[in-house]
Design a protein around this motif. Structure first.
Motif, short mmCIF file in Angstrom:
data_model
loop_
_atom_site.label_atom_id
_atom_site.label_comp_id
_atom_site.label_asym_id
_atom_site.label_seq_id
_atom_site.Cartn_x
_atom_site.Cartn_y
_atom_site.Cartn_z
N ASP A 1 0.86 -1.19 0.00
CA ASP A 1 0.00 0.00 0.00
C ASP A 1 0.89 1.24 0.00
N PHE B 1 -11.89 14.92 -10.90
CA PHE B 1 -11.30 14.73 -9.58
C PHE B 1 -11.32 16.07 -8.84
N ARG C 1 -2.77 7.35 -4.37
CA ARG C 1 -2.60 6.07 -3.66
C ARG C 1 -2.59 4.92 -4.66
N ARG C 2 -1.80 3.90 -4.36
CA ARG C 2 -1.74 2.70 -5.21
C ARG C 2 -1.66 1.48 -4.30
N ARG D 1 -4.82 -1.34 -7.69
CA ARG D 1 -5.89 -0.35 -7.70
C ARG D 1 -5.26 1.01 -7.44
N TYR E 1 -5.91 5.38 -6.83
CA TYR E 1 -6.85 6.39 -6.36
C TYR E 1 -6.20 7.77 -6.47
N ASN F 1 -7.09 11.54 -5.00
CA ASN F 1 -7.96 12.26 -4.05
C ASN F 1 -9.14 11.41 -3.60
N GLY F 2 -8.85 10.14 -3.33
CA GLY F 2 -9.85 9.22 -2.79
C GLY F 2 -10.78 8.60 -3.81
N MET F 3 -10.65 8.98 -5.07
CA MET F 3 -11.53 8.44 -6.11
C MET F 3 -10.76 7.46 -6.99
N PRO F 4 -11.41 6.36 -7.43
CA PRO F 4 -10.71 5.37 -8.26
C PRO F 4 -10.14 6.02 -9.53
N ALA F 5 -8.96 5.55 -9.92
CA ALA F 5 -8.29 6.08 -11.10
C ALA F 5 -7.60 4.94 -11.83
#
Length: 552
Positions: free
Chosen positions: A63, A85, A94-95, A104, A106, A108-112
Motif C-alpha cells: 500500500d 477529480f 494512492r496505489r 488499484r 486512487y 484524491n480518494g476516487m478510483p483512477a
C-alpha cells in the motif's frame, strides 16, 4: 511539491512514513541497502506498471500513498477538474498492489487508472532513472527531449498528424493510378446498381403493407362472400342474431321481477345484442370498401415481383434493399473521387501545404531551442572536466519530410577542442556521457514547470571536482524546485540541504530497509562513511565536516 510518502509492505519496507522538505535532498546508503526503493515507490504511484514482486514476502498487499502540494497555477489543477477529480491545494495519490499482481489506484480518494496516474505525474514530478544517460543515445529520445524543452510537444504531434494525412493522400492517388481499370469496372457496376435501385424506389416500410394489400386483393371475392353471409346471419336474415338476442334479453328482464338472479343474465344478453349490432355496422362499412379490383391486383403483383427480383439479384432480403442503395451510393461517390486524378492531386497538394506550413513553424522553434540548449550544455561542460568541449543540437534537413518534421535531431559532441563534432552515440565515453547527460537533464529540468525533480544515481561514472560541480548544479536547481537525488558520491550529498540514509536491518531472520533522517552529526558520519569506507577515522570525519561546510 512532494510533502509526504507512506509505504507499507513494499519490497523490503514494512512501514515507512516520510515528510519531505523543499530544496535539494540527498538519499544515501550502502550499495544494496535499498536506496532506490523510495524512487520505485514514487514511480509506481505515478503510473508505472505494477507486478506481484513489489509486495513484501508473506504479505497480502503493498500500500503506497503520496501527498503533494499544488500551487494555485499548477497545470495539474485543470487536468484534475477535466477528469472529474477534486482539485484542492493538497493532492493525494494512492496505489495498492495485491500479491497476485493486481493493482488499484486512487486520486484524491476516487478510483483512477494507471494511465491517469501517468498523465497526472507529468505535472507533478519528473524522475530521471539510472539509465537516463543511455536513453539519450536514441534519436527519438533526443528529439523528444528537445521538443519538450522547447514546449512544442503538442505542435510536434500536430505535424505528425498532418504527415499521416499527406501520406494517405499520396497513397490514394498512387492506388487510383494503379487500379484505374478495376476502379472503373466497379464504378460502372455500382452506377448501374444505383440507377436500378433508384428506379425501383423501394422504401423499407413499404414491404409489409404491400404484402397485406396483395393478400386482400387476391382473396377479395372470398372476403365479400364471407362478410355478406355474416351480415345475413347478424342483421339481414329472417331471424337475425342481433334481433333475437335483444328479444331474449327483454324476456329475461321481465322474468327477473320473479327471480332477481336472471337480471345479470339479461344484462349479458343485452350487451351481446349491442355488440352484434355494432359488428353488423362494421361489416357493412367493410363490404362497401372491399371490391374486386383486378387491375390493382396486377399492379401490386408486378410491384412485388420487381422487389423480389431485385432482392434475389443482389442477394439481400427485400427489407434491406434501401440500405443497399445507400451503401452503393456512398461507395460510388468514393470511387468517383478516386477516379478523378485532378481531385486527388489537389487533395495531396492541400495536405502537403498544410504539413509544410506547420512543419516550418516547428523547425523554427526547434532551431531556436537547439541554439540555446547547445550554448547551455557547452557552458556546463567547461565545469565538468571537459574544458574546450562543445555540444550541439544538430538539425539535419529532411527535404521530403517525415512524421517528425522537416529535420532529424542529432546530439553532437566534441569532448576536446581539437576534436570535430560527432554524434553523441559514437564519441562519448561512459564518464563523458554521464557528465553530458546530467548537464542536459539539469538544464532541461530547470525549464520545465514540474515542481519535483528526482535523480536516481544519475551521477554514476563521475567523481572528484566534477562530482562537486554536479552537486552545485543540483543545489542551484533546488533553490527553485524540490530536488531529490539518490547518490553514492559524498561531494554531491554534501551539497544537499537535507539528507536521509538508507540501511538494512535483520529482525528475526527478516531483512528490512530502514531510513534515518540525518542531523548535522549524522550527516558527518554518513559522508565520512562515503569517503572512507569501513574504517572511519577522525581525519575522514574532519574531511566530511569540511565538505559539508563548503556545501553550505
Amino acid at each position: 511539491m512532494l510533502r509526504r510518502l507512506l509505504i507499507t509492505d513494499f519490497v523490503l519496507v514494512d512501514r515507512l512514513e516520510l515528510d519531505f522538505r523543499p530544496g535539494f535532498g540527498a538519499l544515501t546508503g550502502e550499495t544494496g541497502a535499498g536506496k532506490s526503493i523510495l524512487l520505485d515507490a514514487l514511480s509506481l504511484l505515478l503510473g508505472e506498471r505494477a507486478d506481484a514482486g513489489v509486495v513484501r514476502a508473506g504479505r497480502e498487499k503493498a500500500d503506497l500513498a503520496a501527498e503533494f502540494d499544488l500551487a494555485a497555477d499548477s497545470p495539474a489543477r485543470p487536468w484534475l477538474l477535466a477528469q472529474d477529480f477534486n482539485a484542492d491545494e493538497e493532492l493525494l495519490v494512492r496505489r495498492v498492489v495485491d500479491s497476485g499482481g493486481r493493482s488499484r489506484a486512487y486520486i484524491n480518494g476516487m478510483p483512477a487508472t494507471a494511465t491517469q496516474l501517468r498523465e497526472l505525474g507529468e505535472f507533478i514530478a519528473d524522475i530521471h532513472g539510472q539509465h537516463a544517460h543511455q536513453a539519450l543515445l536514441r534519436a527519438d529520445a533526443q528529439r523528444g527531449l528537445l521538443d519538450s524543452h522547447a514546449g512544442i510537444t503538442a505542435l510536434a504531434r500536430e505535424v505528425s498528424g498532418l504527415w499521416k494525412e499527406l501520406a494517405n493522400a499520396r497513397r490514394a492517388r498512387a492506388e487510383a493510378a494503379e487500379q484505374q481499370a478495376g476502379l472503373q469496372r466497379e464504378q460502372d457496376m455500382l452506377g448501374f446498381q444505383v440507377k436500378e435501385l433508384d428506379e425501383l424506389a423501394f422504401a423499407a416500410n413499404e414491404w409489409e403493407p404491400l404484402n397485406q394489400e396483395h393478400a386482400r386483393l387476391t382473396h377479395a371475392a372470398s372476403l365479400i362472400e364471407g362478410v355478406s353471409s355474416s351480415l345475413e346471419a347478424i342483421t339481414d336474415g329472417e331471424m337475425p342474431l342481433a334481433g333475437e338476442t335483444e328479444r331474449l334479453a327483454a324476456k329475461l328482464s321481465e322474468l327477473a321481477q320473479y327471480d332477481a338472479s336472471l337480471r345479470d343474465i339479461a344484462e349479458l344478453l343485452n350487451e351481446a345484442a349491442i355488440r352484434l349490432d355494432e359488428a353488423g355496422h362494421a361489416l357493412n362499412r367493410y363490404r362497401d370498401r372491399v371490391e374486386l379490383d383486378p387491375a390493382r391486383l396486377v399492379e401490386v403483383e408486378q410491384r412485388i415481383s420487381a422487389i423480389v427480383s431485385a432482392s434475389r439479384k443482389y442477394r439481400v432480403p427485400p427489407e434491406e434493399l434501401s440500405e443497399l442503395l445507400l451503401q452503393s451510393r456512398t461507395r460510388l461517390e468514393s470511387l468517383t473521387a478516386l477516379a478523378d486524378p485532378a481531385a486527388l492531386a489537389e487533395r495531396e497538394k492541400q495536405c502537403e501545404a498544410a504539413f509544410r506550413k506547420q512543419a516550418g513553424v516547428l523547425s523554427e522553434k526547434r532551431a531556436s531551442a537547439a541554439r540555446l540548449l547547445s550554448e547551455q550544455v557547452t557552458a556546463a561542460m567547461q565545469d565538468l572536466a571537459m574544458a574546450g568541449g562543445r555540444f550541439e543540437v544538430a538539425l539535419i534537413p529532411e527535404p521530403e519530410g517525415s512524421a517528425t518534421g522537416l529535420e532529424k535531431i542529432e546530439f553532437q559532441v566534441a569532448a576536446n577542442p581539437s576534436q570535430p563534432l560527432k554524434p553523441l552515440s559514437r564519441v562519448a565515453s561512459g564518464g563523458e556521457l554521464s557528465r553530458i547527460g546530467l548537464s542536459i537533464q539539469v538544464i532541461t529540468s530547470a525549464s520545465q514547470a514540474v515542481p519535483t525533480l528526482i535523480f536516481d544515481e544519475v551521477d554514476a561514472g563521475i567523481g572528484g571536482r566534477v562530482a562537486e560541480m554536479v552537486g552545485r548544479r543540483l543545489g542551484e536547481l533546488g533553490q527553485a524546485r524540490q530536488v531529490l537525488c539518490v547518490t553514492h558520491l559524498p561531494q554531491v550529498a554534501a551539497q544537499a540541504d537535507w539528507q536521509w540514509r538508507v540501511a538494512k536491518d535483520n529482525h528475526d531472520g527478516v531483512t528490512l530497509s530502514r531510513l534515518d533522517v540525518l542531523d548535522d552529526a549524522g550527516r558527518i558520519e554518513e559522508i565520512a562513511r562515503m569517503l572512507g569506507g569501513v574504517n572511519i577515522t577522525e581525519t575522514t570525519r574532519s574531511h566530511a565536516a569540511e565538505l559539508l561546510g563548503l556545501g553550505r
